[in-house]
Design an enzyme around this catalytic site. Structure first.
Site, PDB file in Angstrom:
ATOM      1  N   CYS A  93      71.584 -81.933 -10.212  1.00 17.64           N
ATOM      2  CA  CYS A  93      71.366 -80.743  -9.377  1.00 17.64           C
ATOM      3  C   CYS A  93      72.527 -80.543  -8.401  1.00 17.64           C
ATOM      4  O   CYS A  93      72.806 -79.417  -7.996  1.00 17.64           O
ATOM      5  CB  CYS A  93      70.045 -80.859  -8.622  1.00 17.64           C
ATOM      6  SG  CYS A  93      69.878 -82.395  -7.687  1.00 17.64           S
TER       7      CYS A  93
ATOM      8  N   HIS B 135      67.299 -83.843  -3.647  1.00 21.86           N
ATOM      9  CA  HIS B 135      67.510 -82.750  -4.597  1.00 21.86           C
ATOM     10  C   HIS B 135      68.360 -81.677  -3.929  1.00 21.86           C
ATOM     11  O   HIS B 135      68.278 -81.469  -2.715  1.00 21.86           O
ATOM     12  CB  HIS B 135      66.150 -82.176  -5.011  1.00 21.86           C
ATOM     13  CG  HIS B 135      66.246 -81.034  -5.977  1.00 21.86           C
ATOM     14  ND1 HIS B 135      66.776 -81.168  -7.242  1.00 21.86           N
ATOM     15  CD2 HIS B 135      65.876 -79.730  -5.851  1.00 21.86           C
ATOM     16  CE1 HIS B 135      66.725 -79.989  -7.860  1.00 21.86           C
ATOM     17  NE2 HIS B 135      66.182 -79.111  -7.036  1.00 21.86           N
TER      18      HIS B 135
END
Length: 996
Positions: A454, A827
């Site tokens: 990510c 994330h």
């Protein structure tokens, strides 16, 4: 006597009169009596019991039979013979079409009086055969319950040997066909009692004959896995599973999951029907069997089955949390389904619309069960937030609903996620990442997460949304001798023209991967961005030149054109320059050094440093359709309650008089002057606060991006161990160091240095401070007198000729957010928009730039939220509030685009003009062909997957619409009863919906 009894029973006398007469007859029956009279009385009492049209008549028949069984055993045994019982069981009793329903009750009543008789074994043998025949005929739940009651009371009648196994299997088939037609609560309770009697018989048999258990379970699985049945088997089968000894569970599950004769469709059908069993009330261990089978399927990597079943059933399981009677089991199954479904956010996101309503209902219930469930549900939700961060717009209502509930710590969350994952090998689930049926409604394309990538996806999307950079990359010609840039061009082209909802950046990842990065581990996106830009810059700089022609401004001289065309694309787009000056505080000698940068790394001031509140922000709430101009005079600034002045700094003797927007050195001998009365004097000109214009109205102690920039640009004292070696003094001296921007980049990248090393824990910790982000930013850029005169001549600066600093305006275009508390975990996702020029095409370029009157500055430009494969519409409000709602979600890397038309350099104007004139670039032939072929391939894949998916979905058992449970809860607040979603409410209809 039988005639007298019959006459009394059939008479019209009141029941109390009849009862007195009957009592006399019964008392007389206790006396010795001839055989014929006994038979007559037994026949009459049998007739009354089996065909009596009232309960009173049946009770009299029963009472007389019991008296004759006790006082005339020989006659009773002779009457209650095998031939008679066989006739009753096979032919029934009573007129044709109106056979008695009480035959089994009658036999059970009579058996107690012949247990010691010589004919007992013959009767038992007959019944063992007949009960097997009866269950093979699939009797009703009521008749099955009567058989079970008979066999429970008289176990000698239970079939033996092979017939016993067959009897268990056929009894299970009977349960599979049980249906409760009535919706009345009394009828439902009676039905549940009947089912429990039948399953209780199975438990009795299994307890004494364990060899019957596995064949029974095999039959059960055959029933629930059948795809040929027109109607799904009854949920009453759940009552069977609860009596299977748990010590057999591992072996049973292992045999099922490793049986090659069971197809995936059969297994999916079976587990889907088992999950429906969570609605069966009072069932024990059902949740344990469901979870065990799900774990067994994960162990043999049947991920496609698990995914389909989870997505199709999780909402129904969730809706059962409304009902206290099944809540505990449903919550256990829900927890495992969610915590194990870690490869995709799909399952959790299915529940998002329903969580607030359920939480409100549980709070209203106010019971111990509801309170416990709320806490467990909140823990589960926070685990999902942690695992699938990056959806602030979706999560906000859910977070609001659970904000008053306890929040688990990160260790607890990691423990739960690690304990329940289907597999520790992420690559095993690579092909099961979210299936997106079509492109996002935004028209934008996502990027597939290839295993903690990510960090790269968010950076790629931010670079892609930098439209000037994207156009330049897409305009590259073939054979440009830049392999990494070519791969980026292909990636951008697919993001622009692919029909896929998301594409895989695998090829670009392998080409741009920093060699020190650990595969599969989370990385720092800022570190990746720096490495990527440096690679692209060096690749071009070493001779692999970009084959790109930009239309140069007619105002650009040949010397300037030559200077800028010698720059690499990275330098043109992201390159800026900074002057670092160090002044010896003893001799006042100043040494300076200019260096290039592609991003500014902004540290956080120490906690004890007082934030002055100076910013370069134009307040969001004050931005209107006009271009925002700086104040005309100093009174506009000094009169504002938000403006506080920093201590003035002594001038550099070599520098010309500087305007209001200047930064310089602080004289150690001068005291701070909070409010200078003359903004045009030298001291006021040194005010760094005014370099940033007006202050946004932020909380007193909050930090903002301009605060961090001010801290970055503020003078730094070099003393003690950090003393500066002055060449003039030829010794270490106290000094002052300051940085000044000398050239603003076209795209300004700001990295907020949130990760610092904690020597106590020996780990990198994250600074979670909320930092307000301005949508428009003004930077002070140092210019030479010649540049100032040129800009002023073109009418693009408010400062007088000869000034040293000017404000360069930047518009926010991307924000990369890190969710988590460590750089090694968490994330990344990003908010982005395509910043467009505020100067309409065709507007005269020699005047002050203005916007078209119908365009709102900055706020009409659509924001998007990029989170790996998912792309959604968003807003600047979401960008601003994300940390307020999710404290671990903090802005990390910011992209700003220089607003053209003011103090921008000729190159930046040329870039903007090229974008306006040429629009979307045309791609070379090979690239267009590759995209076209991939789009055709994608359509073929979609068609094939649709066929396969249809085959899977058609196999799933049909069940009532899950959302009716939630709707019913909303509408039935005023109902009463004991089985409602709330502690004391709910009607019989809601209970019927729960069970069936």
């Amino acid at each position: 006597m039988d005639k007298i009894l019959e006459a009394v029973v059939m008479s019209s006398y009141p029941n109390n009169v009849k009862q007195g007469l009957v009592r006399r007859v019964i008392e007389a029956a206790k006396q010795p009596m001839d055989s014929e009279q006994c038979w007559s009385m037994l026949e009459l009492s049998t007739k009354l019991y089996l065909t009596g049209d009232t309960k009173y008549k049946r009770e009299i028949g029963k009472e007389v039979l019991e008296v004759y069984g006790h006082y005339h055993p020989e006659e009773f045994e002779e009457f209650f013979n095998v031939r008679f019982l066989l006739s009753l069981l096979q032919e029934g009793y009573g007129p044709l079409g109106k056979r008695s329903h009480y035959v089994l009750d009658y036999i059970q009543l009579g058996l107690q009086f012949v247990l010691e008789s010589p004919s007992a074994n013959s009767i038992f043998s007959l019944l063992r055969i007949e009960v097997l025949r009866k269950v093979c005929e699939r009797p009703s739940p009521k008749q099955c319950a009567k058989i079970s009651k008979l066999l429970t009371q008289h176990p000698q009648c239970i079939p033996t040997g092979k017939h016993q196994v067959l009897f268990c299997q056929q009894l299970i088939r009977c349960i599979g066909q049980f249906q409760c037609i009535s919706e009345g609560e009394e009828d439902i309770m009676e039905f549940l009692e009947q089912v429990n009697k039948v399953s209780g018989l199975l438990q009795r048999i299994w307890r004494t004959q364990t060899s019957a258990i596995l064949p029974s379970l095999k039959e059960l699985f055959t029933i629930i896995s059948s795809t040929e049945e027109q109607e799904a088997p009854s949920n009453a089968l759940a009552s069977v599973v609860q009596f299977v000894p748990l010590e057999l569970m591992d072996g049973v599950i292992r045999n099922l999951t490793n049986d090659d004769s069971i197809t995936d469709v059969q297994m999916m059908t079976a587990i889907g029907r088992m999950i429906d069993w969570v609605s069966w009330p009072l069932g024990k261990n059902i949740d344990k069997w469901i979870i065990a089978l799900l774990k067994g399927l994960a162990a043999v990597k049947k991920f496609s089955i698990l995914i389909e079943v989870t997505l199709s059933k999780i909402e129904k399981v969730f809706s059962k949390l409304l009902y206290p009677i099944v809540r505990e089991g449903a919550l256990s199954v829900l927890q495992y389904m969610l915590l194990s479904f870690q490869h995709s956010h799909e399952a959790f996101h299915l529940l998002l619309p329903h969580i607030p309503r359920l939480v409100a209902s549980l709070k209203k219930e106010d019971s111990n069960s509801a309170t416990s469930s709320l806490e467990q549900l909140a823990e589960l939700i926070h685990c999902m937030f942690f695992r699938f961060s990056g959806f602030p717009d979706l999560y906000e209502p859910v977070l609001e609903a659970v904000k008053a509930l306890p929040i688990p710590n990160e260790d607890r969350i990691k423990h739960l996620l690690g304990q329940n994952a289907w597999t520790s090998q992420k690559n095993e689930l690579a092909c099961f990442y979210p299936r997106l049926a079509s492109k996002s409604e935004t028209g934008k394309i996502g990027l597939i997460n290839l295993g903690n990538t990510c960090y790269m996806n968010s950076i790629i999307q931010s670079l892609f949304m930098a439209s000037d950079f994207r156009h330049s990359v897409l305009n590259l010609t073939e054979g440009n001798s830049q392999p990494l840039m070519t791969k980026l061009q292909w990636l951008f082209a697919f993001l622009e023209h692919s029909q896929r909802p998301a594409i895989s950046p695998e090829s670009f990842l392998s080409a741009s991967w920093p060699p020190w990065f650990t595969p599969g581990a989370q990385q720092d996106c800022s570190e990746y961005l720096k490495y990527l830009l440096d690679r692209l810059h060096e690749e071009e700089k070493t001779g692999k030149r970009i084959y790109q022609k930009l239309k140069e401004s007619s105002l650009m001289s040949q010397a300037v054109e030559h200077h800028y065309l010698n720059k690499t694309l990275i330098e043109k787009m992201f390159g800026g320059k900074m002057m670092t000056k160090i002044r010896c505080l003893k001799c006042l000698n100043v040494s300076s050094r200019e260096e290039a940068f592609t991003d500014l790394s902004l540290a956080f001031p120490p906690p004890d440093r007082h934030m002055r509140g100076s910013t370069s922000v134009l307040p969001v709430e004050e931005i209107g359709p006009q271009f925002i101009e700086p104040p005309e005079n100093s009174s506009q600034l000094t009169g504002s309650p938000w403006i506080q002045r920093k201590a003035p700094m002594a001038r550099d003797p070599a520098a010309p008089p500087m305007p209001v927007e200047t930064l310089g050195f602080q004289d150690p001998g001068e005291a701070a002057n909070p409010l200078s009365g003359n903004a045009s004097g030298v001291d006021a000109a040194k005010d760094p606060l005014l370099a940033f214009g007006e202050q946004a109205c932020a909380p007193k102690d909050s930090r903002s991006v301009p605060d961090l920039i001010n801290y970055f640009l503020s003078p730094e004292r070099l003393t003690a161990e950090n003393k500066y070696h002055c060449e003039k003094c030829a010794s270490l001296q106290d000094a002052e160091k300051v940085a000044e921007l000398t050239e603003g980049p076209h795209y300004l990248i700001l990295t907020l240095l949130r990760f610092s090393f904690d020597p106590r824990t020996m780990k990198r910790k994250k600074i979670l401070d909320n930092v307000s982000i301005p949508v428009v930013l003004k930077l002070p850029v140092l210019v030479t007198p010649e540049e100032t005169e040129e800009v002023c001549h073109r009418g693009k600066d408010r400062a007088a000729p000869g000034s040293g600093f000017m404000s360069v305006v930047y518009d926010l275009c991307s924000v990369v957010v890190h969710s988590g508390i460590s750089s090694e975990s968490g994330h990344y996702y990003c908010y982005s928009r395509e910043c467009t020029d505020t100067v309409p095409h065709g507007q005269p370029r020699d005047g002050a730039p203005k916007l078209a009157p119908d365009k709102q500055l900055d706020f009409e430009i659509q924001w998007y939220l990029f989170n790996d494969t998912r792309v959604s519409f968003s807003s600047f409000e979401s960008v601003s509030n994300v940390t307020s709602f999710f404290p671990k979600d903090t802005a990390y890397v910011l992209f700003y685009r220089q607003r053209p038309g003011r103090q921008s350099c000729p190159l930046h104007e040329a870039l903007a003009e090229a974008g306006r004139l040429h629009g979307e670039p045309s791609l070379h032939k090979d690239l267009m062909e590759a995209i076209s072929k991939d789009n055709i391939l994608y359509l073929q894949e979609q068609e094939k997957e649709a066929r396969n998916r249809a085959a899977y979905i058609s196999a799933l058992p049909k069940s009532p619409l899950w959302w009716r449970d939630l709707d019913r809860d909303k509408d039935d607040d005023s109902s009463s009863g004991g089985c409602s979603p709330a502690a004391g409410g709910g009607g019989s209809g809601s209970f019927h919906g729960l069970v069936f």
